[in-house]
Design an enzyme around this catalytic site. Structure first.
Site, PDB file in Angstrom:
ATOM      1  N   LYS A   1       0.822  -1.160   0.051  1.00 59.89           N
ATOM      2  CA  LYS A   1       0.063  -0.242  -0.058  1.00 59.89           C
ATOM      3  C   LYS A   1       0.904   1.100   0.015  1.00 59.89           C
ATOM      4  O   LYS A   1       0.541   2.277  -0.820  1.00 59.89           O
ATOM      5  CB  LYS A   1      -1.054   0.136   1.392  1.00 59.89           C
ATOM      6  CG  LYS A   1      -2.123  -0.837   1.302  1.00 59.89           C
ATOM      7  CD  LYS A   1      -2.738  -0.685   2.339  1.00 59.89           C
ATOM      8  CE  LYS A   1      -2.227  -0.984   3.733  1.00 59.89           C
ATOM      9  NZ  LYS A   1      -1.862  -2.263   4.166  1.00 59.89           N
TER      10      LYS A   1
ATOM     11  N   ARG B   1      -9.618   1.505   9.136  1.00 63.82           N
ATOM     12  CA  ARG B   1      -9.409   0.305   9.226  1.00 63.82           C
ATOM     13  C   ARG B   1     -10.605  -0.746  10.141  1.00 63.82           C
ATOM     14  O   ARG B   1     -10.423  -1.825  10.427  1.00 63.82           O
ATOM     15  CB  ARG B   1      -8.192  -0.086   9.899  1.00 63.82           C
ATOM     16  CG  ARG B   1      -7.029   0.029   8.856  1.00 63.82           C
ATOM     17  CD  ARG B   1      -5.672  -0.224   9.630  1.00 63.82           C
ATOM     18  NE  ARG B   1      -4.694   0.519   9.052  1.00 63.82           N
ATOM     19  CZ  ARG B   1      -3.416  -0.214   8.884  1.00 63.82           C
ATOM     20  NH1 ARG B   1      -3.242  -1.095   9.331  1.00 63.82           N
ATOM     21  NH2 ARG B   1      -2.536   0.814   8.426  1.00 63.82           N
TER      22      ARG B   1
ATOM     23  N   ARG C   1      -0.690  -8.806  12.978  1.00 61.72           N
ATOM     24  CA  ARG C   1      -1.239  -7.950  12.162  1.00 61.72           C
ATOM     25  C   ARG C   1      -2.006  -8.347  11.091  1.00 61.72           C
ATOM     26  O   ARG C   1      -3.175  -7.834  10.760  1.00 61.72           O
ATOM     27  CB  ARG C   1      -0.130  -7.001  11.857  1.00 61.72           C
ATOM     28  CG  ARG C   1       0.536  -5.869  12.621  1.00 61.72           C
ATOM     29  CD  ARG C   1       1.836  -5.459  12.393  1.00 61.72           C
ATOM     30  NE  ARG C   1       2.040  -4.994  11.330  1.00 61.72           N
ATOM     31  CZ  ARG C   1       3.005  -4.984  10.433  1.00 61.72           C
ATOM     32  NH1 ARG C   1       4.056  -5.679  10.806  1.00 61.72           N
ATOM     33  NH2 ARG C   1       3.224  -4.427   9.214  1.00 61.72           N
TER      34      ARG C   1
ATOM     35  N   ARG D   1      11.375  -6.963   4.799  1.00 61.03           N
ATOM     36  CA  ARG D   1      11.342  -5.460   5.355  1.00 61.03           C
ATOM     37  C   ARG D   1      11.940  -5.257   6.756  1.00 61.03           C
ATOM     38  O   ARG D   1      12.519  -4.257   6.988  1.00 61.03           O
ATOM     39  CB  ARG D   1       9.958  -4.743   5.248  1.00 61.03           C
ATOM     40  CG  ARG D   1       9.846  -3.603   5.462  1.00 61.03           C
ATOM     41  CD  ARG D   1       8.281  -2.679   5.213  1.00 61.03           C
ATOM     42  NE  ARG D   1       7.532  -3.168   6.225  1.00 61.03           N
ATOM     43  CZ  ARG D   1       6.228  -3.069   6.121  1.00 61.03           C
ATOM     44  NH1 ARG D   1       5.635  -2.343   5.154  1.00 61.03           N
ATOM     45  NH2 ARG D   1       5.238  -3.123   7.183  1.00 61.03           N
TER      46      ARG D   1
ATOM     47  N   ARG E   1      11.893  -1.990  11.163  1.00 67.71           N
ATOM     48  CA  ARG E   1      10.421  -1.652  11.907  1.00 67.71           C
ATOM     49  C   ARG E   1      10.235  -2.372  13.106  1.00 67.71           C
ATOM     50  O   ARG E   1      10.343  -3.598  12.862  1.00 67.71           O
ATOM     51  CB  ARG E   1       9.173  -1.588  10.848  1.00 67.71           C
ATOM     52  CG  ARG E   1       8.886  -0.288  10.601  1.00 67.71           C
ATOM     53  CD  ARG E   1       7.858  -0.266   9.372  1.00 67.71           C
ATOM     54  NE  ARG E   1       6.553  -0.837   9.921  1.00 67.71           N
ATOM     55  CZ  ARG E   1       5.472  -0.883   9.212  1.00 67.71           C
ATOM     56  NH1 ARG E   1       5.304  -0.287   8.096  1.00 67.71           N
ATOM     57  NH2 ARG E   1       4.364  -1.234   9.783  1.00 67.71           N
TER      58      ARG E   1
HETATM   59  P1  ADP Z   1       0.748  -2.063   7.834  1.00 72.00           P
HETATM   60  O1  ADP Z   1      -0.208  -2.008   6.943  1.00 72.00           O
HETATM   61  O2  ADP Z   1       2.141  -2.715   7.176  1.00 72.00           O
HETATM   62  O3  ADP Z   1       0.388  -2.824   9.100  1.00 72.00           O
HETATM   63  P2  ADP Z   1       0.856   0.507   8.553  1.00 72.00           P
HETATM   64  O4  ADP Z   1       2.225   1.341   8.229  1.00 72.00           O
HETATM   65  O5  ADP Z   1       0.000   1.049   7.654  1.00 72.00           O
HETATM   66  O6  ADP Z   1       1.501  -0.913   8.365  1.00 72.00           O
HETATM   67  O7  ADP Z   1       0.408   0.690   9.966  1.00 72.00           O
HETATM   68  C1  ADP Z   1       1.205   0.468  11.203  1.00 72.00           C
HETATM   69  C2  ADP Z   1       0.681   0.464  12.418  1.00 72.00           C
HETATM   70  O8  ADP Z   1       0.038   1.736  12.751  1.00 72.00           O
HETATM   71  C3  ADP Z   1      -0.671  -0.528  12.621  1.00 72.00           C
HETATM   72  O9  ADP Z   1      -0.342  -1.807  13.010  1.00 72.00           O
HETATM   73  C4  ADP Z   1      -1.477   0.320  13.645  1.00 72.00           C
HETATM   74  O10 ADP Z   1      -1.030  -0.150  14.991  1.00 72.00           O
HETATM   75  C5  ADP Z   1      -1.431   1.536  13.428  1.00 72.00           C
HETATM   76  N1  ADP Z   1      -2.309   1.977  12.602  1.00 72.00           N
HETATM   77  C6  ADP Z   1      -2.153   2.591  11.128  1.00 72.00           C
HETATM   78  N2  ADP Z   1      -3.240   2.800  10.721  1.00 72.00           N
HETATM   79  C7  ADP Z   1      -4.239   2.646  11.688  1.00 72.00           C
HETATM   80  C8  ADP Z   1      -5.766   2.778  11.725  1.00 72.00           C
HETATM   81  N3  ADP Z   1      -6.538   3.285  10.492  1.00 72.00           N
HETATM   82  N4  ADP Z   1      -6.417   2.413  12.850  1.00 72.00           N
HETATM   83  C9  ADP Z   1      -5.697   2.177  13.915  1.00 72.00           C
HETATM   84  N5  ADP Z   1      -4.509   1.919  13.917  1.00 72.00           N
HETATM   85  C10 ADP Z   1      -3.713   2.036  12.953  1.00 72.00           C
END
Ligand code: ADP
Length: 193
Positions: free
Chosen positions: A14, A89, A145, A128, A134
């Protein structure tokens, strides 16, 4: 004047595609994950609150996430379009985004769903972890996740499908190939940069 969401499981690509699409459409790519990580790094109050959830692979509470997005979307550069990467989400976040858009008398143009099978996702995230370090890319947290995505976010696809907004894309392949698929699928719906 394009407003997009990018949805997909962790590791689907994404973030990479968001940056490329945003550039094509001259709109800001807004990644809630990136904003949370920047806050963690800067040790802001929001960052401190979010970190514990992120490190466990759990979602940050809706109240914090919704406020962050509301604030970001009110900024000038998002007025004429945006690409939201990683938001909404949860169904609570969908409702909140609906009310933000309604208040601004605007609507979404498309929800781009990037899919890939779990094996490929886990493999990419493990890579990654080595490349970027990370703290949420450890094996247990990666698995968590994926579970949280399946439980809380995958069901939202049906909601947006019901509104006729979902454009589903195969996320397997070279980055440029996936971008081309997205642009083509959007063009088929009459959406072009
Ligand atoms: P990925 O999709 O690879 O898990 P992201 O960088 O999009 O990684 O998100 C990393 C973390 O940030 C998520 O696991 C969550 O803890 C938090 N996060 C990101 N976006 C949201 C959201 N819309 N609602 C709640 N938590 C979020």
């Amino acid at each position: 004047m394009s407003r997009f969401l990018l949805i997909g499981p962790p590791g689907a690509g994404k973030g990479t595609q968001a940056a490329l699409l945003a550039q094509s459409f001259s709109i800001p790519a807004i990644s809630t994950g990136d904003i949370f990580r920047a806050n963690v790094k800067a040790e802001t109050e929001l960052g401190l609150a979010a970190k514990a959830f992120m490190d466990r692979g759990e979602y940050v509470p809706d109240s914090l996430t919704n406020d962050l997005v509301r604030d970001r979307l009110s900024q000038g550069d998002a007025k004429s379009g945006f690409l939201l990467d990683g938001y909404p989400r949860t169904s609570e976040q969908v409702a909140e985004l609906d009310s933000m858009l309604e208040a601004a008398a605007t609507k979404l143009d498309a929800v781009v769903l990037i899919n890939a099978d779990t094996e490929e996702l886990v493999r990419r995230l493990a890579n990654r972890a080595i490349e970027q370090g990370r703290t949420d890319d450890t094996e247990d947290v990666i698995r968590r996740r994926q579970e949280v995505y399946a439980e809380q976010t995958a069901p939202l696809i049906a909601v947006y499908s019901g509104r006729g907004l979902v454009v589903e894309i195969d996320g397997i392949g070279a980055v440029a190939e996936v971008t081309a698929r997205i642009l083509e699928a959007l063009a088929e719906r009459g959406i072009s940069a």
